[in-house]
Scaffold this motif. Structure first.
Motif, PDB file in Angstrom:
ATOM      1  N   TYR A 324      -0.327  26.794  13.248  1.00  0.00           N
ATOM      2  CA  TYR A 324       0.902  27.525  12.921  1.00  0.00           C
ATOM      3  C   TYR A 324       1.041  28.815  13.726  1.00  0.00           C
ATOM      4  O   TYR A 324       2.153  29.224  14.073  1.00  0.00           O
ATOM      5  CB  TYR A 324       0.941  27.841  11.426  1.00  0.00           C
ATOM      6  CG  TYR A 324       1.104  26.608  10.549  1.00  0.00           C
ATOM      7  CD1 TYR A 324       2.083  25.651  10.820  1.00  0.00           C
ATOM      8  CD2 TYR A 324       0.294  26.402   9.432  1.00  0.00           C
ATOM      9  CE1 TYR A 324       2.238  24.533  10.024  1.00  0.00           C
ATOM     10  CE2 TYR A 324       0.442  25.284   8.621  1.00  0.00           C
ATOM     11  CZ  TYR A 324       1.422  24.356   8.929  1.00  0.00           C
ATOM     12  OH  TYR A 324       1.578  23.247   8.139  1.00  0.00           O
ATOM     13  N   THR A 325      -0.098  29.455  14.015  1.00  0.00           N
ATOM     14  CA  THR A 325      -0.050  30.721  14.768  1.00  0.00           C
ATOM     15  C   THR A 325       0.001  30.495  16.271  1.00  0.00           C
ATOM     16  O   THR A 325       0.219  31.446  17.023  1.00  0.00           O
ATOM     17  CB  THR A 325      -1.283  31.573  14.428  1.00  0.00           C
ATOM     18  OG1 THR A 325      -2.477  30.842  14.759  1.00  0.00           O
ATOM     19  CG2 THR A 325      -1.286  31.949  12.949  1.00  0.00           C
ATOM     20  N   GLY A 326      -0.193  29.254  16.710  1.00  0.00           N
ATOM     21  CA  GLY A 326      -0.138  28.959  18.140  1.00  0.00           C
ATOM     22  C   GLY A 326      -1.440  29.218  18.876  1.00  0.00           C
ATOM     23  O   GLY A 326      -1.499  29.113  20.103  1.00  0.00           O
ATOM     24  N   LYS A 327      -2.519  29.561  18.134  1.00  0.00           N
ATOM     25  CA  LYS A 327      -3.807  29.790  18.791  1.00  0.00           C
ATOM     26  C   LYS A 327      -4.395  28.487  19.342  1.00  0.00           C
ATOM     27  O   LYS A 327      -5.132  28.501  20.326  1.00  0.00           O
ATOM     28  CB  LYS A 327      -4.791  30.426  17.807  1.00  0.00           C
ATOM     29  CG  LYS A 327      -4.436  31.859  17.423  1.00  0.00           C
ATOM     30  CD  LYS A 327      -5.486  32.429  16.473  1.00  0.00           C
ATOM     31  CE  LYS A 327      -5.157  33.870  16.108  1.00  0.00           C
ATOM     32  NZ  LYS A 327      -6.163  34.444  15.167  1.00  0.00           N
ATOM     33  N   GLU A 328      -4.112  27.401  18.675  1.00  0.00           N
ATOM     34  CA  GLU A 328      -4.622  26.094  19.108  1.00  0.00           C
ATOM     35  C   GLU A 328      -3.469  25.106  19.200  1.00  0.00           C
ATOM     36  O   GLU A 328      -2.556  25.119  18.370  1.00  0.00           O
ATOM     37  CB  GLU A 328      -5.661  25.553  18.120  1.00  0.00           C
ATOM     38  CG  GLU A 328      -6.879  26.421  17.934  1.00  0.00           C
ATOM     39  CD  GLU A 328      -7.809  26.391  19.128  1.00  0.00           C
ATOM     40  OE1 GLU A 328      -7.643  25.493  19.985  1.00  0.00           O
ATOM     41  OE2 GLU A 328      -8.698  27.260  19.202  1.00  0.00           O
ATOM     42  N   GLU A 329      -3.511  24.247  20.233  1.00  0.00           N
ATOM     43  CA  GLU A 329      -2.507  23.181  20.344  1.00  0.00           C
ATOM     44  C   GLU A 329      -2.841  22.023  19.417  1.00  0.00           C
ATOM     45  O   GLU A 329      -1.937  21.330  18.928  1.00  0.00           O
ATOM     46  CB  GLU A 329      -2.426  22.683  21.784  1.00  0.00           C
ATOM     47  CG  GLU A 329      -1.823  23.689  22.754  1.00  0.00           C
ATOM     48  CD  GLU A 329      -1.648  23.087  24.131  1.00  0.00           C
ATOM     49  OE1 GLU A 329      -1.993  21.895  24.309  1.00  0.00           O
ATOM     50  OE2 GLU A 329      -1.164  23.799  25.025  1.00  0.00           O
ATOM     51  N   LYS A 330      -4.131  21.797  19.205  1.00  0.00           N
ATOM     52  CA  LYS A 330      -4.544  20.744  18.282  1.00  0.00           C
ATOM     53  C   LYS A 330      -5.902  21.108  17.694  1.00  0.00           C
ATOM     54  O   LYS A 330      -6.663  21.894  18.284  1.00  0.00           O
ATOM     55  CB  LYS A 330      -4.601  19.381  18.971  1.00  0.00           C
ATOM     56  CG  LYS A 330      -5.566  19.303  20.139  1.00  0.00           C
ATOM     57  CD  LYS A 330      -5.500  17.925  20.779  1.00  0.00           C
ATOM     58  CE  LYS A 330      -6.448  17.842  21.979  1.00  0.00           C
ATOM     59  NZ  LYS A 330      -6.412  16.511  22.611  1.00  0.00           N
TER      60      LYS A 330
END
Length: 632
Positions: A324-330
Motif C-alpha cells: 500500500y505504501t509503494g515500498k514493495e511491488e510484490k
C-alpha cells in the motif's frame, strides 16, 4: 418574322402537342415563335418573347461565347445538340438561372433560314445526378469496405466497389468487379458464417456474419459483413449492398483474452483477485476452488483471514503495508491454508497490487508447497532410487557387454564353421573330375547348399529382430488348415533327423482350421521342432501334441534331449542366450526370443518345463479369435 407568322397556325398546332419547350429564331437570333411550354419554363406570358433577341433567355456571362457558337452553327447547317460537351444554362424572366438541354435544327422557309431549338429543363435530373455524385463520393470515401452486387445476374457478381474495399483486400477494382466475392474465402469455405450468408442471399434477406477472409497476399483478416437487399416493386431482390468491417484486431484481442482466461481458470495454482480496500475475494480460479473446497460464490463472502488461521486482521494489514505504501511491488511469504473441510496444507503466497479500471485490487498467486516441505525426505528417496537405477543400469550395461561378447563369439563360430565346410567342399569338388565321381560331387554340393541355407536362416533371424524392434512387422491373419503347416514342418524336419530319431504326428488335426499368420505359425513350429531334433540324442522320439478348447489352441513339442539347467531356465528367452550344456551345438540363441515376441504381439503365449538330461516340453497357446494387428 412576318413570313414565319403567316405559317403560325401550323406551328402552334405542332408545338402545343409536345411537352418540351420549342423556340424558333431567325438568322438575326430574334425569337419568332415559342410554345406554351417555353413560356412557362422561362416565366413569360404568351407571345411576350416574340421579337426579342435569343440572348434574353441566356445568362449574360454566356452572351459573348453564344454569338460565336451561333455563327459556327449556321455555317455548318446541321442538326446537333446545343453546347454539346458543355453545360448549358437558361435565364428566367425573374433572373433565375437553371440548367437546360437543347437540340438545334435549322430549316428553310420562304427563302429564309430559321433554327428551331427543342429545350428541356434538366434541373431535376441535375439534382439527382448531384445527389448520386455526392452519395458515390461518400461511399468512395467511407472507411468501411462497400460493395454492391447484382442479384439478377448469374452468380451475383460485384458491380460496385469503393476504395476502402480495395485497400482492405489488396485487390484492385478491376480484379473485383464482375466476380462473386467467394474468392475472398480462398479454400476456407466450410464456415458457419458463409453458410448463413448463402442462405440469406438465396432468400433475399439481410444478415450480418463474421467470416474469415484472405487478402490478395494470402494474409487472414476477419470480416464483419452486413448485407442488405434492394428490392423492386414486386419485392424481388435486385441488388445487395455489402458493408465490410475489418474486425481482426477485435477477434485477436478476444482470442488473447480467452487464452489468458483459460490460463487463469486451468492453472493448477490458486489465483485470486481481492478488493484492495475490503480484502474480499472478487475472483478465484477453478484451481483455488478445487483446493479449498469452496465455490466462487462462497469465496466472495470471505477474506484471506478466513483461510489463514496464522494471521489476525492487524498482523495481516502489517504484512500488506509495503504494498500500500509503494515500498514493495510484490511480497511473498509462506503460511498455511484452511480448507472448507477443516484440513490444512502449506502454501507459498505471492501478492501484487494492481488495478481494474479505477478499482485497486490485489493479485494473489498461491502455490501448494506440501511437496517442498517433504523435500529432504523426497530427496533422500530420490537419491536412493537414482542409486538403485544407476546400479541396475550398470548391471544392465554389464549384461549387455556380456551379450555383445557372447554375440560376437557366437557369430564368429556360427559363420566360421559353415564357411569352412563350404570352402572345404568347394576345394574337394575341383578334384572330382571323373564321371564316376558324380556321387561325391553331389555330396559336396548338398553340403554347400545346406550350409548356405543355414547361414541364410541366421541372417533372416537377425532381420526378424531388427523388424520387431523397429515396429515394421505387419501380420497377415488368415484361415488355414492346421495340418497344412504341421505336414510341411515335419516334412522339412525329416531331412534333419539324426539316426534313429522319429517324430510322432499329432492326432485328430485334419479338421482343425485356425486364424493366424501362416508364416509366423510355421516359423514357431519349425523353431521348436528343429531345437528338439538338435538337442535330442539318436534313437529318441519327438512328440507333437495338439489340443483345442473354446478359447485357444494349444500345441506341445516334447523331446527327451539334454534339457535346460534349472539355474539357466529364466534366461532361455533372452536374446543371444545359450545354456552352457548347448554351447557345442550350432545355434544363435535368438530363435526362442523371436518366437516369444511374435506370440506376444499376436496375443499368444509360450512356456516350457525342462529337466536336465531328461528332456524339455515347450507349450504354445494361440487364441482362437486373433484381432488383426497391422503393426506391432
Amino acid at each position: 418574322m412576318q413570313n414565319f407568322q403567316e405559317s403560325g397556325d401550323m406551328f402552334n398546332l405542332l408545338a402545343e402537342g409536345v411537352s418540351e419547350g420549342i423556340i424558333v429564331v431567325n438568322n438575326k437570333q430574334e425569337i419568332v415563335a415559342t410554345n406554351s411550354a417555353t413560356d412557362e419554363m422561362f416565366g413569360y406570358a404568351k407571345d411576350e418573347l416574340l421579337g426579342k433577341p435569343l440572348n434574353t433567355l441566356i445568362p449574360s456571362q454566356y452572351h459573348h461565347a453564344h454569338k460565336g457558337h451561333f455563327k459556327s452553327f449556321l455555317a455548318q447547317s446541321g442538326k446537333r445538340k446545343m453546347a454539346e460537351g458543355r453545360e448549358l444554362y437558361g435565364l428566367r424572366k425573374n433572373g433565375d438561372q437553371f440548367p437546360i438541354e437543347a437540340g438545334l435544327n435549322p430549316f428553310p422557309l420562304f427563302g429564309n433560314t430559321y433554327i428551331m431549338a427543342l429545350v428541356m429543363d434538366i434541373s431535376s435530373r441535375k439534382a439527382i445526378e448531384e445527389d448520386l455524385k455526392l452519395k458515390s463520393k461518400a461511399l468512395s470515401s467511407a472507411i468501411n469496405g462497400i460493395i454492391i452486387t447484382d442479384a439478377l445476374q448469374d452468380d451475383n457478381p460485384v458491380v460496385y466497389v469503393n476504395s476502402a474495399f480495395e485497400r482492405l483486400t489488396g485487390y484492385s477494382r478491376e480484379e473485383i468487379l464482375n466476380r462473386n466475392l467467394r474468392f475472398l474465402q480462398s479454400e476456407d469455405r466450410d464456415q458457419k458464417g458463409v453458410e448463413e450468408l448463402r442462405k440469406a442471399v438465396a432468400e433475399g434477406k439481410s444478415c450480418e456474419v463474421e467470416i474469415r477472409n484472405y487478402r490478395k497476399d494470402g494474409s487472414l483478416w476477419w470480416n464483419k459483413l452486413s448485407i442488405t437487399p434492394l428490392k423492386d416493386k414486386k419485392g424481388r431482390a435486385t441488388h445487395f449492398i455489402g458493408i465490410q468491417n475489418d474486425i481482426t484486431e477485435r477477434i485477436e484481442a478476444d482470442e488473447e483474452r480467452n487464452h489468458w482466461n483459460k490460463i487463469f481458470e486451468e492453472s493448477v495454482n490458486e489465483i485470486y483477485i481481492l478488493d484492495a480496500k475490503t480484502l474480499h475475494f472478487m475472483r478465484a480460479n477453478q484451481g483455488a476452488q478445487n483446493n479449498l473446497g469452496y465455490s466462487l460464490k462462497e469465496l466472495q463472502k470471505l477474506t484471506p483471514l478466513d483461510l489463514k488461521p496464522e494471521y489476525d486482521e492487524a498482523s495481516f494489514k502489517d504484512l500488506l503495508s509495503p504494498l500500500y505504501t509503494g515500498k514493495e511491488e510484490k511480497i511473498s511469504f509462506e503460511t498455511i491454508h484452511l480448507r472448507k473441510d477443516g484440513s490444512t496444507y502449506p502454501i507459498e503466497v505471492h501478492f501484487q497490487l494492481s488495478s481494474i479500471g479505477n478499482k485497486r485490487v490485489i493479485i494473489s498467486i498461491i502455490l501448494d508447497i506440501t511437496d517442498r516441505k517433504d523435500y529432504m525426505e523426497k530427496l533422500e528417496r530420490t537419491v536412493a532410487e537414482r542409486t538403485k537405477q544407476l546400479r541396475q543400469a550398470l548391471e544392465k550395461e554389464k549384461e549387455l557387454n556380456e551379450l555383445k561378447t557372447r554375440f560376437l563369439s557366437l557369430v564368429s563360430h556360427e559363420f566360421k564353421t559353415p564357411l569352412s565346410s563350404i570352402l572345404t567342399s568347394t576345394t574337394l569338388l575341383s578334384k572330382y573330375t571323373e564321371g564316376e565321381q558324380q556321387s561325391k560331387r553331389d555330396k559336396h554340393i548338398s553340403t554347400i547348399r545346406n550350409k548356405i541355407k543355414y547361414l541364410d536362416n541366421i541372417l533372416n533371424d537377425f532381420l526378424s529382430i531388427e523388424r520387431l524392434e523397429s515396429g515394421k512387422v505387419k501380420y497377415k491373419l488368415e484361415e488355414f488348415p492346421l495340418s497344412k503347416i504341421v505336414n510341411q514342418v515335419i516334412y522339412d524336419a525329416n531331412l534333419l533327423l539324426k539316426s534313429g530319431q522319429t517324430i510322432n504326428y499329432p492326432e485328430d488335426i485334419d479338421d482343425l482350421v485356425i486364424t493366424f499368420d501362416e508364416k509366423i505359425f510355421e516359423l514357431i513350429l519349425s523353431n521348436l521342432v528343429h531345437n528338439a531334433i538338435k538337442y535330442s540324442p539318436e534313437n529318441t522320439e519327438i512328440d507333437i501334441q495338439v489340443t483345442e478348447n473354446k478359447r485357444e489352441l494349444e500345441f506341445k513339442v516334447c523331446d527327451k534331449g539334454i534339457g535346460i539347467p534349472k539355474e539357466e531356465q529364466k534366461f532361455i528367452f533372452n536374446r543371444y542366450f545359450r545354456a552352457n550344456n548347448a554351447l557345442l551345438n550350432q545355434g544363435t540363441g535368438i530363435g526362442l526370443n523371436i518366437v516369444k515376441q511374435h506370440l506376444e504381439n499376436l496375443g499368444g503365449n509360450i512356456s516350457f518345463v525342462s529337466e536336465e538330461n531328461k528332456g524339455t516340453t515347450f507349450t504354445v497357446e494361440i487364441p482362437i479369435a486373433v484381432q488383426e494387428k497391422v503393426n506391432t
